[in-house]
Design an enzyme around this catalytic site. Structure first.
Site, PDB file in Angstrom:
ATOM      1  N   HIS A 157     -11.952   9.386 -13.112  1.00  0.00           N
ATOM      2  CA  HIS A 157     -10.975   9.522 -12.024  1.00  0.00           C
ATOM      3  C   HIS A 157      -9.787  10.375 -12.459  1.00  0.00           C
ATOM      4  O   HIS A 157      -8.904   9.888 -13.162  1.00  0.00           O
ATOM      5  CB  HIS A 157     -10.493   8.135 -11.577  1.00  0.00           C
ATOM      6  CG  HIS A 157     -11.551   7.373 -10.849  1.00  0.00           C
ATOM      7  ND1 HIS A 157     -11.751   7.504  -9.494  1.00  0.00           N
ATOM      8  CD2 HIS A 157     -12.490   6.516 -11.293  1.00  0.00           C
ATOM      9  CE1 HIS A 157     -12.765   6.736  -9.126  1.00  0.00           C
ATOM     10  NE2 HIS A 157     -13.232   6.129 -10.207  1.00  0.00           N
ATOM     11  N   GLY A 162     -16.618   5.624  -4.601  1.00  0.00           N
ATOM     12  CA  GLY A 162     -16.995   4.606  -3.630  1.00  0.00           C
ATOM     13  C   GLY A 162     -17.721   3.497  -4.369  1.00  0.00           C
ATOM     14  O   GLY A 162     -18.131   3.677  -5.509  1.00  0.00           O
ATOM     15  N   CYS A 188     -16.630  10.602  -9.303  1.00  0.00           N
ATOM     16  CA  CYS A 188     -17.294   9.305  -9.480  1.00  0.00           C
ATOM     17  C   CYS A 188     -18.515   9.188  -8.552  1.00  0.00           C
ATOM     18  O   CYS A 188     -19.475   9.928  -8.721  1.00  0.00           O
ATOM     19  CB  CYS A 188     -16.294   8.169  -9.288  1.00  0.00           C
ATOM     20  SG  CYS A 188     -16.913   6.620  -9.962  1.00  0.00           S
ATOM     21  N   TYR A 189     -18.480   8.318  -7.543  1.00  0.00           N
ATOM     22  CA  TYR A 189     -19.617   8.245  -6.617  1.00  0.00           C
ATOM     23  C   TYR A 189     -19.905   9.629  -6.028  1.00  0.00           C
ATOM     24  O   TYR A 189     -21.063  10.022  -5.848  1.00  0.00           O
ATOM     25  CB  TYR A 189     -19.315   7.256  -5.480  1.00  0.00           C
ATOM     26  CG  TYR A 189     -20.452   7.126  -4.487  1.00  0.00           C
ATOM     27  CD1 TYR A 189     -21.513   6.279  -4.732  1.00  0.00           C
ATOM     28  CD2 TYR A 189     -20.451   7.877  -3.301  1.00  0.00           C
ATOM     29  CE1 TYR A 189     -22.567   6.179  -3.832  1.00  0.00           C
ATOM     30  CE2 TYR A 189     -21.498   7.785  -2.393  1.00  0.00           C
ATOM     31  CZ  TYR A 189     -22.556   6.918  -2.666  1.00  0.00           C
ATOM     32  OH  TYR A 189     -23.597   6.816  -1.777  1.00  0.00           O
ATOM     33  N   GLU A 224      -7.415  11.364 -10.645  1.00  0.00           N
ATOM     34  CA  GLU A 224      -6.223  11.077  -9.840  1.00  0.00           C
ATOM     35  C   GLU A 224      -5.352   9.968 -10.417  1.00  0.00           C
ATOM     36  O   GLU A 224      -4.198   9.845 -10.063  1.00  0.00           O
ATOM     37  CB  GLU A 224      -6.645  10.734  -8.398  1.00  0.00           C
ATOM     38  CG  GLU A 224      -7.396   9.419  -8.211  1.00  0.00           C
ATOM     39  CD  GLU A 224      -8.891   9.492  -8.506  1.00  0.00           C
ATOM     40  OE1 GLU A 224      -9.329  10.477  -9.139  1.00  0.00           O
ATOM     41  OE2 GLU A 224      -9.631   8.565  -8.126  1.00  0.00           O
ATOM     42  N   ASP A 274      11.433   5.812   7.596  1.00  0.00           N
ATOM     43  CA  ASP A 274      10.679   6.655   8.523  1.00  0.00           C
ATOM     44  C   ASP A 274      11.497   7.031   9.765  1.00  0.00           C
ATOM     45  O   ASP A 274      11.556   8.197  10.151  1.00  0.00           O
ATOM     46  CB  ASP A 274       9.373   5.970   8.959  1.00  0.00           C
ATOM     47  CG  ASP A 274       8.487   5.642   7.761  1.00  0.00           C
ATOM     48  OD1 ASP A 274       8.711   6.230   6.691  1.00  0.00           O
ATOM     49  OD2 ASP A 274       7.598   4.790   7.907  1.00  0.00           O
TER      50      ASP A 274
END
Ligand code: XMP
Length: 509
Positions: free
Chosen positions: A168, A54, A81-82, A170, A226
Site C-alpha cells: 500500500h 479490496g 493490492c487486490y 498510500e 464547511d
C-alpha cells in the site's frame, strides 16, 4: 476542466486515502465504483486509472471483476493490492493463496529501471497486508520488486503502461509511497499537475457566478468549517447577493458567536445573527433526557431559521456545505449508495428556493481547510474542531441552566487555551470539557465545598467512527486542572476520560 485520474474502488479500507494522496500530488481524481461502465470511463478520458485494494480473493466467483477491455484503452493503470492481483488474473497470470499472511512493515527490494521507483532508493520498507499473491505473471509482464516472501511485490508491462504493486503506497508506513504514486502520475500518465486550491477557488468562484447570475442565495451558517468556508467562497463570488443566517442558540463555546460574526465582517454580505438563547433555554428548561434535548434543539433551530428566512422573502438558491466524502459512490456495498447530506438536517423543505448550490462537493475535508485559507478566512474558523449541532447542551449532563452554561464555557475555554499553549491542538482531533452535574465534597481554604465534577475529553481519530483517548501529558493536565479549579467557580474536581470509542462515544450524550 482539469486533468483527471479515476480511482476504481474495490472495497478496500484505504480507498479515500488513495484519492487524497493523488490530490496531494496536485492531480484531480474521483473515486468510482468498480462497477462503473467502461463507456463512462472512456467518456471521462482520465489520464490514468488506479485500482484500489479490496477484501476479496480474485479466484472466487463472487469477487469483483473488471472487463479486460479496460486494459486496451491505452490509459495507464496502476493496481494496488487486490487491484494488482486482479490485473494479473484478468490478463492471464495466476494468483495463489500463500500459507501465511504477509502483514505489516516489510523490507522490499526495487528494480531501479521501473518508472514507479525513479529517483528512489533500491531498498525500502513497504506496508503489506495480503494472503494472496501473484504466483505467475501475465505475458509481457516482469516483476519489479520483491520481498523475502513475495516474489512479485510489484510488476509492470511498461509498453502498455500497466503497473501493479502488492503493498500500500498510500499509507505512511510505506517509505516513499507518495513519491511512487507521484511517479505514476507524472512519469507514467504524463500529468501536468493542475489541481491546486488557488486554481480551484478561481474556477469555483466563476462557476458559482455563472450558475447564480443575479439570483439570491441563502446559507445556514453554523460556524463549523464547511459552512464557514462555503460562506467565504460565496462572499467572494456573489457578495451582497448572499444572505447568511447564523442562529446563535446560546450553546456555543465561549466567545464563539462573536468570533463567527467577526470573521465575516470584512465581506459585503448580508449577515444575520439571530440571538435566540432565551428561546432555546426556555424550551430546554428542566429537560434532562439527552434525546429529548437534541430533538428540542433540532426543531427549534428549524423554526428560528424558517422565521428569519421568511423575512427575507423569496430566495433563488440554497447553499449547502456538502463535501466529497458525503457523495462518493462506494464499491464496497452491493448497491452503490449515495448518502444524502444536509448541513442542517431537513432545511430545504422549509424554505422556498429553486436550486441548490454546493461548491464544496468535490473536496475532501483537508482541501476544504486549504480553500478556506486561500480565501482569507480567519484561521480560528479554518482549524475549528468538530462541534456538535446541539452544542454545549449535550456536554452538560442532565438539565441545562444559564449558570451551568457559563461554568462549562469558562472551563472549556481554559482547557482549549492550555492545549493550544502546549502545541497539541492539531494532534488531538477533538477535545472539550463536560459538566457532569455530579457533585462531590472538596476542601478549599478552610472550608468544605460541595461542587461539580468536570470531565475532560480528548481524542485522536481519523474518521470519528472509532477513536482513542489522547495521551495528554500529565503536566498539561495538571496545569489545566489547577487553572480551572482556581479560576472557575463551582468546580472542585476534575477527571480525564480514558475510554476509547467503542465502547464509549466521543460526546457524553
Ligand atoms: P459521537 O459522540 O457519536 O460523536 O462519538 C462523533 C462525532 O460527531 C459529533 N457529533 C455531532 N455533530 N451534530 C453534529 O453536527 C450532532 O448532533 C452531533 N453529535 C455528535 C461529535 O462531536 C464527534 O465529532
Amino acid at each position: 476542466m482539469h486533468e483527471k485520474v479515476i480511482v476504481l474502488d474495490f472495497g478496500g479500507q484505504y480507498n479515500q486515502l488513495i484519492a487524497r494522496r493523488v490530490r496531494e500530488c496536485n492531480v484531480y481524481c474521483e473515486v468510482k465504483s468498480f462497477k462503473t461502465p467502461i463507456d463512462e470511463i472512456k467518456e471521462a478520458a482520465p489520464k490514468g486509472i488506479i485500482f484500489t485494494g479490496g477484501p476479496n480473493s480474485v479466484y472466487l466467483d463472487e469477487s469483483p471483476r473488471i472487463e479486460k477491455e479496460l486494459f486496451d484503452l491505452g490509459i495507464p493503470v496502476l493496481g494496488i493490492c487486490y487491484g494488482c492481483q486482479l490485473m494479473a488474473y484478468t490478463l492471464g497470470g495466476k494468483v495463489s493463496a500463500a500459507d501465511t499472511r504477509e502483514y505489516g512493515k516489510t523490507s522490499t527490494v526495487f528494480e531501479m529501471d521501473c518508472l514507479l521507483f525513479k529517483g528512489l532508493p533500491e531498498n525500502g520498507i513497504t506496508w503489506m497486508s495480503h494472503t494472496d499473491y501473484v504466483s505467475e505473471l501475465p505475458d509481457g509482464f516482469r516483476s519489479t520488486a520483491h520481498t523475502t516472501d513475495c516474489p512479485v511485490a510489484a510488476m509492470e508491462c511498461a509498453e502498455r503502461k500497466l503497473y501493479g504493486i502488492q503493498y500500500h503506497p498510500e499509507v505512511m508506513h510505506t517509505e516513499n509511497g507518495v513519491a511512487m504514486l507521484r511517479n505514476f502520475l507524472y512519469e507514467v500518465c504524463g500529468c501536468a499537475g493542475d489541481w491546486s486550491m488557488s486554481n480551484y477557488a478561481k474556477t469555483a468562484i466563476a462557476s458559482v457566478r455563472e450558475k447564480v447570475g443575479s439570483g439570491r442565495v441563502l446559507l445556514a451558517l453554523s460556524g463549523g468549517v464547511d459552512s464557514s468556508v462555503l460562506a467565504a467562497l460565496l462572499a467572494k463570488a456573489i457578495g451582497s447577493q448572499l444572505t447568511c443566517i447564523f442562529v446563535d442558540h446560546g450553546l456555543m463555546r465561549k466567545n464563539e458567536g462573536d468570533e463567527v460574526e467577526q470573521a465575516f465582517k470584512k465581506w459585503d454580505i448580508n449577515f444575520v445573527r439571530v440571538n435566540a438563547k432565551d428561546r432555546f433555554l426556555s424550551k430546554l428548561a428542566g429537560v434532562s433526557d439527552p434525546e429529548t434535548k437534541r430533538k428540542i434543539i433540532g426543531e427549534e433551530f428549524i423554526r428560528v431559521f424558517e422565521a428569519e428566512a421568511k423575512k427575507i422573502g423569496k430566495v433563488d438558491f440554497l447553499a449547502q456545505g456538502t463535501i466529497y466524502p458525503d457523495v462518493i459512490e462506494s464499491g464496497a456495498g452491493d448497491a452503490a449508495v449515495i448518502k444524502s447530506h444536509h448541513n442542517v438536517g431537513g432545511l430545504p423543505d422549509y424554505v422556498d428556493f429553486k436550486d441548490i448550490v454546493e461548491p464544496l462537493r468535490l473536496l475532501f475535508k483537508d482541501e476544504v481547510r486549504q480553500l478556506g485559507t486561500e480565501l482569507g478566512l480567519a484561521s480560528y474558523l479554518v482549524w475549528r474542531q468538530p462541534f456538535p449541532g446541539p452544542g454545549l447542551a449535550i456536554r452538560i449532563i442532565g438539565d441545562i441552566t444559564e449558570e451551568k452554561i457559563q461554568i462549562l464555557q469558562d472551563a472549556d475555554y481554559i482547557f482549549r487555551e492550555e492545549i493550544a499553549e502546549a502545541g497539541l491542538d492539531r494532534d488531538i482531533h477533538q477535545y472539550f470539557a463536560v459538566l457532569t452535574s455530579m457533585r462531590s465534597v472538596g476542601v478549599m481554604g478552610d472550608s468544605r465545598t460541595y461542587d461539580y465534577t468536570l470531565a475532560l475529553r480528548g481524542v485522536t481519530t481519523t474518521d470519528f467512527m472509532t477513536a482513542d483517548f489522547a495521551r495528554i501529558p500529565y503536566d498539561v493536565l495538571e496545569r489545566v486542572s489547577n487553572r480551572i479549579v482556581n479560576e472557575v467557580q463551582h468546580i472542585n474536581r476534575i477527571v480525564y476520560d480514558i475510554t476509547t470509542k467503542p465502547p464509549s462515544t466521543i460526546e457524553w450524550e
